[in-house]
Design an enzyme around this catalytic site. Structure first.
Site, PDB file in Angstrom:
ATOM      1  CG  LEU A  72      29.020 -10.588  41.148  1.00 20.45           C
ATOM      2  CD1 LEU A  72      27.835 -11.077  40.478  1.00 20.45           C
ATOM      3  CD2 LEU A  72      29.990  -9.701  40.265  1.00 20.45           C
ATOM      4  CG  ASP A  73      30.272  -4.144  44.705  1.00 19.62           C
ATOM      5  OD1 ASP A  73      31.056  -4.891  45.277  1.00 19.62           O
ATOM      6  OD2 ASP A  73      30.692  -3.040  44.127  1.00 19.62           O
ATOM      7  NE  ARG A  74      21.494  -5.770  49.986  1.00 19.93           N
ATOM      8  CZ  ARG A  74      21.010  -5.970  51.156  1.00 19.93           C
ATOM      9  NH1 ARG A  74      21.866  -6.205  52.261  1.00 19.93           N
ATOM     10  NH2 ARG A  74      19.735  -6.266  51.343  1.00 19.93           N
ATOM     11  CB  VAL A  76      26.736  -6.283  40.964  1.00 19.24           C
ATOM     12  CG1 VAL A  76      27.101  -6.853  39.738  1.00 19.24           C
ATOM     13  CG2 VAL A  76      27.157  -4.970  41.186  1.00 19.24           C
ATOM     14  NE  ARG A 175      29.265   0.627  43.029  1.00 22.06           N
ATOM     15  CZ  ARG A 175      28.486   0.331  44.262  1.00 22.06           C
ATOM     16  NH1 ARG A 175      28.667  -0.871  44.628  1.00 22.06           N
ATOM     17  NH2 ARG A 175      27.764   1.397  44.902  1.00 22.06           N
TER      18      ARG A 175
END
Length: 248
Positions: A72-74, A76, A175
């Site tokens: 997961l992106d930072r 998120v 995104r």
């Protein structure tokens, strides 16, 4: 595997709730703004924190194995699954490759999508130097196909709440694909342009992560609801619960 069968623990760390743990799998709620794995920032990362917690809780000497099978992106938060053995890591990674790994998200968008429901296919190209991704023409060298489905759940003051099912797991996929249709995510400092303000938190949450159990093959589904704060609290909690039980 029913919820009653799941082994539950209160916390791995004070801010990392554990959803499930057995000898093969660890499922947790990733906190926002914690990197999934070690990066150039040097900030504490989820993988290292969980390894340390396992070492302490299970009194394990030496290095602890914990396999990262998805990211997961930072910015998120939400449900994530880790592998506790190399065999589990291999089998869960194969589930990701074969698209048997379930990933369900919710997001708040700036604006309203033209279609209330749809399937988006883009080709994404990552620039590793800037850690940014852009949608490019099919056939562009290095570009990877990205596919997701979305459904609009609600609207409030120029914002849209959507449910998103990922079919591929590309970097920054949700995104960039939502930006590509003119509806960047609320609080997206990287792709939101002038619609995002400094200090706003990215409104993207991993509602559900699931896969066949690497040993028993039972269907695992672990879920987490977004925090009760703006912009998530613009909609009742029941909407998020309904998203989990009524997938796209």
């Amino acid at each position: 595997m029913t919820q009653n069968e799941l082994t539950r623990h209160e916390h791995a760390q004070p801010n990392i709730p554990v959803l499930y743990e057995d000898n093969h799998v660890l499922a947790v709620v990733k906190p926002v703004n914690v990197p999934t794995q070690e990066d150039a920032s040097g900030d504490p990362d989820l993988l290292s924190l969980l390894k340390e917690d396992l070492k302490i809780r299970h009194n394990k000497p030496g290095n602890v194995f914990l396999g990262l099978v998805h990211r997961l992106d930072r910015p998120v938060g939400g449900a994530m699954i880790f592998a506790k053995t190399s065999k589990a890591a291999s089998r869960l990674s194969e589930s990701v490759r074969s698209r048997h790994f379930h990933k369900l998200y919710t997001a708040v968008l700036n604006g309203v999508p033209t279609a209330p429901q749809g399937r988006l296919t883009h080709y994404l190209l990552k620039d590793s130097r800037t850690n940014t991704v852009q949608a490019v023409r099919p056939g562009t060298a290095g570009a990877k196909e990205a596919i997701l489905e979305y459904r609009m759940i609600g609207q409030a003051d120029g914002l849209s709440l959507v449910q998103i099912k990922l079919h591929t797991g590309r970097s920054h996929q949700i995104r960039v694909q939502m930006q590509a249709i003119g509806c960047p995510l609320y609080g997206d400092q990287k792709y939101g342009g002038n619609l995002s303000r400094p200090g706003q938190q990215l409104a993207l949450w991993s509602l559900l992560a699931g896969a066949p159990h690497p040993v028993s093959k039972d269907d695992m589904r672990f879920h987490s609801l977004p925090p009760v704060q703006f912009p998530w609290n613009e909609w009742p909690r029941s909407l998020y619960e309904n998203m989990i039980t009524s997938e796209i």
